[in-house]
Design a protein around this motif. Structure first.
Motif, mmCIF file in Angstrom:
data_model
loop_
_atom_site.group_PDB
_atom_site.id
_atom_site.type_symbol
_atom_site.label_atom_id
_atom_site.label_comp_id
_atom_site.label_asym_id
_atom_site.label_seq_id
_atom_site.Cartn_x
_atom_site.Cartn_y
_atom_site.Cartn_z
ATOM 1 N N VAL A 295 12.279 -5.336 6.922
ATOM 2 C CA VAL A 295 12.333 -4.989 5.335
ATOM 3 C C VAL A 295 13.689 -5.089 5.016
ATOM 4 O O VAL A 295 13.986 -4.647 3.632
ATOM 5 C CB VAL A 295 11.504 -3.885 4.827
ATOM 6 C CG1 VAL A 295 9.974 -4.026 5.128
ATOM 7 C CG2 VAL A 295 12.024 -2.529 5.546
ATOM 8 N N LEU A 296 14.801 -5.209 5.713
ATOM 9 C CA LEU A 296 16.133 -4.813 5.106
ATOM 10 C C LEU A 296 16.747 -5.573 4.155
ATOM 11 O O LEU A 296 17.523 -5.254 3.282
ATOM 12 C CB LEU A 296 16.951 -4.851 6.595
ATOM 13 C CG LEU A 296 18.237 -4.220 6.602
ATOM 14 C CD1 LEU A 296 17.910 -2.684 6.717
ATOM 15 C CD2 LEU A 296 19.092 -4.509 7.993
ATOM 16 N N ASN A 297 16.229 -6.821 4.194
ATOM 17 C CA ASN A 297 16.645 -7.641 3.019
ATOM 18 C C ASN A 297 15.384 -7.987 1.778
ATOM 19 O O ASN A 297 15.582 -8.832 1.081
ATOM 20 C CB ASN A 297 16.953 -9.221 3.784
ATOM 21 C CG ASN A 297 18.118 -8.903 4.736
ATOM 22 O OD1 ASN A 297 19.135 -8.988 4.240
ATOM 23 N ND2 ASN A 297 17.777 -8.851 5.762
ATOM 24 N N GLY A 298 14.459 -7.137 2.148
ATOM 25 C CA GLY A 298 13.301 -7.308 1.176
ATOM 26 C C GLY A 298 13.252 -6.440 -0.044
ATOM 27 O O GLY A 298 14.119 -5.216 -0.098
ATOM 28 N N ASN A 299 12.673 -6.980 -1.209
ATOM 29 C CA ASN A 299 12.602 -6.114 -2.187
ATOM 30 C C ASN A 299 11.124 -5.771 -2.846
ATOM 31 O O ASN A 299 10.272 -6.443 -2.362
ATOM 32 C CB ASN A 299 13.258 -6.927 -3.569
ATOM 33 C CG ASN A 299 14.738 -6.977 -3.119
ATOM 34 O OD1 ASN A 299 15.350 -6.110 -2.699
ATOM 35 N ND2 ASN A 299 15.385 -8.222 -3.634
ATOM 36 N N ALA B 216 0.837 -1.388 -0.057
ATOM 37 C CA ALA B 216 -0.088 -0.135 -0.117
ATOM 38 C C ALA B 216 0.897 1.220 0.044
ATOM 39 O O ALA B 216 0.543 2.258 -0.641
ATOM 40 C CB ALA B 216 -1.002 -0.087 1.218
ATOM 41 N N LYS B 217 2.077 1.142 0.852
ATOM 42 C CA LYS B 217 2.689 2.383 0.809
ATOM 43 C C LYS B 217 3.443 2.797 -0.433
ATOM 44 O O LYS B 217 3.695 3.860 -0.837
ATOM 45 C CB LYS B 217 3.950 2.060 2.022
ATOM 46 C CG LYS B 217 4.704 3.322 2.372
ATOM 47 C CD LYS B 217 4.228 4.469 3.176
ATOM 48 C CE LYS B 217 4.741 5.357 3.730
ATOM 49 N NZ LYS B 217 4.111 6.679 4.474
ATOM 50 N N VAL B 218 3.989 1.676 -0.996
ATOM 51 C CA VAL B 218 4.857 1.810 -2.402
ATOM 52 C C VAL B 218 3.770 2.177 -3.495
ATOM 53 O O VAL B 218 4.131 2.588 -4.720
ATOM 54 C CB VAL B 218 5.594 0.854 -2.673
ATOM 55 C CG1 VAL B 218 6.377 0.877 -3.926
ATOM 56 C CG2 VAL B 218 6.751 0.544 -1.321
ATOM 57 N N GLY B 219 2.213 1.598 -3.305
ATOM 58 C CA GLY B 219 1.472 1.646 -4.423
ATOM 59 C C GLY B 219 1.602 0.354 -5.621
ATOM 60 O O GLY B 219 1.607 0.651 -6.860
ATOM 61 N N VAL B 220 1.961 -0.923 -5.104
ATOM 62 C CA VAL B 220 1.966 -1.919 -5.914
ATOM 63 C C VAL B 220 1.082 -3.175 -5.550
ATOM 64 O O VAL B 220 0.541 -3.015 -4.403
ATOM 65 C CB VAL B 220 3.775 -2.432 -6.014
ATOM 66 C CG1 VAL B 220 4.643 -1.321 -6.588
ATOM 67 C CG2 VAL B 220 4.130 -2.759 -4.640
ATOM 68 N N GLN B 221 1.033 -4.218 -6.135
ATOM 69 C CA GLN B 221 0.491 -5.386 -5.861
ATOM 70 C C GLN B 221 1.003 -6.222 -4.897
ATOM 71 O O GLN B 221 2.410 -6.113 -4.736
ATOM 72 C CB GLN B 221 0.113 -6.224 -7.016
ATOM 73 C CG GLN B 221 -0.782 -5.503 -8.087
ATOM 74 C CD GLN B 221 -2.069 -4.922 -7.347
ATOM 75 O OE1 GLN B 221 -2.612 -5.827 -6.932
ATOM 76 N NE2 GLN B 221 -2.283 -3.689 -7.636
ATOM 77 N N ILE B 222 0.338 -6.901 -3.856
ATOM 78 C CA ILE B 222 0.772 -7.718 -2.969
ATOM 79 C C ILE B 222 2.038 -8.735 -3.482
ATOM 80 O O ILE B 222 3.354 -8.965 -2.728
ATOM 81 C CB ILE B 222 -0.185 -8.538 -2.124
ATOM 82 C CG1 ILE B 222 0.370 -8.974 -0.789
ATOM 83 C CG2 ILE B 222 -0.774 -9.512 -3.081
ATOM 84 C CD1 ILE B 222 0.064 -8.228 0.320
ATOM 85 N N THR B 223 1.845 -9.132 -4.677
ATOM 86 C CA THR B 223 2.733 -10.102 -5.176
ATOM 87 C C THR B 223 4.198 -9.439 -5.824
ATOM 88 O O THR B 223 5.094 -9.979 -6.206
ATOM 89 C CB THR B 223 2.177 -10.673 -6.600
ATOM 90 O OG1 THR B 223 1.637 -9.745 -7.362
ATOM 91 C CG2 THR B 223 1.200 -11.749 -6.222
ATOM 92 N N ASP B 224 4.217 -8.076 -5.615
ATOM 93 C CA ASP B 224 5.252 -7.427 -5.964
ATOM 94 C C ASP B 224 6.387 -7.261 -4.832
ATOM 95 O O ASP B 224 7.448 -6.486 -4.929
ATOM 96 C CB ASP B 224 5.016 -5.880 -6.631
ATOM 97 C CG ASP B 224 4.252 -6.195 -7.825
ATOM 98 O OD1 ASP B 224 4.710 -7.049 -8.702
ATOM 99 O OD2 ASP B 224 3.540 -5.379 -8.436
ATOM 100 N N VAL B 225 5.854 -7.691 -3.713
ATOM 101 C CA VAL B 225 6.513 -7.233 -2.390
ATOM 102 C C VAL B 225 7.293 -8.752 -2.125
ATOM 103 O O VAL B 225 6.657 -9.671 -1.720
ATOM 104 C CB VAL B 225 5.874 -6.881 -1.213
ATOM 105 C CG1 VAL B 225 6.402 -6.401 -0.023
ATOM 106 C CG2 VAL B 225 4.921 -5.676 -1.598
ATOM 107 N N LEU B 226 8.567 -8.804 -1.848
ATOM 108 C CA LEU B 226 9.213 -10.045 -1.723
ATOM 109 C C LEU B 226 10.058 -9.869 -0.470
ATOM 110 O O LEU B 226 10.777 -8.994 -0.103
ATOM 111 C CB LEU B 226 10.157 -10.358 -3.026
ATOM 112 C CG LEU B 226 9.590 -10.644 -4.305
ATOM 113 C CD1 LEU B 226 10.798 -10.784 -5.244
ATOM 114 C CD2 LEU B 226 8.676 -11.695 -4.089
ATOM 115 N N ASN B 227 10.215 -11.108 0.262
ATOM 116 C CA ASN B 227 11.166 -11.146 1.438
ATOM 117 C C ASN B 227 11.206 -10.350 2.570
ATOM 118 O O ASN B 227 12.224 -9.866 3.037
ATOM 119 C CB ASN B 227 12.656 -11.268 0.688
ATOM 120 C CG ASN B 227 12.806 -12.608 -0.122
ATOM 121 O OD1 ASN B 227 11.876 -13.634 0.054
ATOM 122 N ND2 ASN B 227 13.751 -12.613 -0.822
ATOM 123 N N VAL B 228 9.895 -9.991 3.081
ATOM 124 C CA VAL B 228 9.614 -9.213 4.189
ATOM 125 C C VAL B 228 9.904 -10.342 5.278
ATOM 126 O O VAL B 228 9.397 -11.347 5.125
ATOM 127 C CB VAL B 228 8.297 -8.620 4.181
ATOM 128 C CG1 VAL B 228 8.001 -8.015 5.513
ATOM 129 C CG2 VAL B 228 8.203 -7.499 3.224
#
Ligand SMILES: NC(=O)c1ccc[n+]([C@@H]2O[C@H](COP(=O)([O-])OP(=O)(O)OC[C@H]3O[C@@H](n4cnc5c(N)ncnc54)[C@H](O)[C@@H]3O)[C@@H](O)[C@H]2O)c1
Ligand SMILES: O=C(O)C[C@H](O)C(=O)O
Length: 332
Positions: free
Chosen positions: A195-199, A169-181
């Motif tokens: 989120v230090l290692n997340g993309n 929500a913060k970045v404005g992308v879909q959930i599938t676009d957030v990796l490795n939280v």
């Protein structure tokens, strides 16, 4: 269609189970070709409700559902099961911390650990959802000494899903676009969503979450607190604890354990600690894991800064305190 496997859900008359049973029976965890025998455990006062749940499962006409056995007897419930969703426990109410449930709930997990030890398959995969989930999983494993400790896990996938949703929500992308939280530590308000290692993929280009959000103060404060306190926020709004999202997370957890993770894609699970990343040993601590052939492995070599390390110390300390308290309760 493969031979049916036996799967138990405890707390089967409760609100999480009401969503969870449907998802499991639809094939969303063990696959669309895997037929199932469902064992539904609850306590005697809930037998009538359990009957209603069985009627609805039958009326859903689910092709994978071979048989359903409602029961109040752990010996029947855990007999020969390959997977166990341990949901049955008291939920917290507004104003409570999850560890306030410890004295009431931990005894359930002592008894169920002993029943799993005696009746379940030796390679049974156990997911503890009932709170305080990490410590309940530890106690359950303690009373099931013939089953490997690696087979007992606690659910922090809901926290991971919550953290991903906040970042998307913060970045404005879909959930599938957030990796490795990653969720580190306890499923409690001391957990550390990291989120230090997340993309995140923005317009098809992968960048670090840190760069995409570009707001360290937000990531270290509001984001962390929102995820830590999301369960309480749901209770305050619904007057009941999260159920649909908890059921979805339980399915995600067991699905990935059963089917494996994609290379380079981590998921968070409460697992027995080997001391990785300085976490105390022999507690159930949430780590990032990768899963191959139904075996999880803690992802090694991730970067942690001083802020992250200080958060891991806090949540590890809380888990040691919970362990001590739980041991004194079960030994009473
Ligand atoms: N780990 C997580 O992320 C997470 C998320 C949501 C909820 N939870 C926890 O899951 C648990 C269940 O939540 P819910 O909303 O479904 O609660 P609920 O009260 O709706 O249902 C719990 C069910 O468990 C049954 N139960 C109690 N003792 C039992 C026993 N010894 N054996 C079998 N069944 C028993 C109850 O009769 C009830 O039907 C709570 O402890 C809640 O805090 C954990
Ligand atoms: O917060 C709770 O007590 C329920 C659950 O653990 C959650 O995180 O929603």
């Amino acid at each position: 269609m493969s031979e049916p496997i036996k799967v138990v859900v405890t707390g089967a008359a409760g609100q999480i189970a009401y969503s969870l049973l449907y998802m499991i029976a639809r094939g969303e965890v063990f696959g669309k070709d895997q037929s199932l025998i469902l064992h539904l455990l609850d306590i005697p006062p809930m037998v009538g409700v359990l009957d209603g749940v069985c009627m609805e499962l039958a009326d859903s006409a689910l092709p994978l559902l071979h048989k359903v056995f409602p029961t109040t007897d752990p010996a029947v419930a855990f007999n020969d099961v390959s997977a166990a969703f341990l949901v049955g426990a008291m939920p917290r109410r507004e104003g409570m911390e999850r560890k306030d449930l410890l004295s009431a709930n931990v005894k359930i997990f002592k008894a169920q650990g002993a029943a799993i030890n005696q009746y379940a398959k030796k390679d049974v995969k156990v997911l503890v959802v009932g709170n305080p989930a990490n410590t309940n999983a530890l106690i359950c494993s303690h009373y099931a000494p013939t089953i490997p400790k690696e087979n007992f896990t606690a659910m922090t996938r809901l926290d991971q899903n919550r953290a991903k949703a906040q970042i998307a929500a913060k970045v404005g992308v879909q959930i599938t676009d957030v990796l490795n939280v990653i969720i580190w530590g306890n499923h409690s308000s001391t957990q550390f969503p990291d989120v230090l290692n997340g993309n995140v993929k923005v317009n098809g280009v992968e960048k670090s979450i840190f760069d995409a959000v570009n707001n360290k103060a937000y990531l270290q404060n509001e984001f962390v607190e929102t995820v830590q306190k999301r369960g309480a926020a749901v209770i305050s709004a619904r007057k009941m604890s999260s159920a649909m999202s908890a059921a979805k997370a339980a399915c995600d957890h067991m699905h990935d354990w059963w089917n494996g993770t994609q290379p380079g894609n981590y998921v968070s699970m409460g697992v027995i600690s080997d001391g990785s990343y300085g976490a105390p040993k022999d507690i159930i601590f949430s780590f990032p894991v990768e899963i191959v052939n139904k075996k999880w492995k803690i992802v090694q070599g991730l970067k942690l800064d001083d802020f992250a390390n200080s958060k891991l110390v806090i949540t590890g300390k809380e888990l040691l305190e919970e362990k001590q308290e739980a041991m004194s309760v079960v030994q009473d």
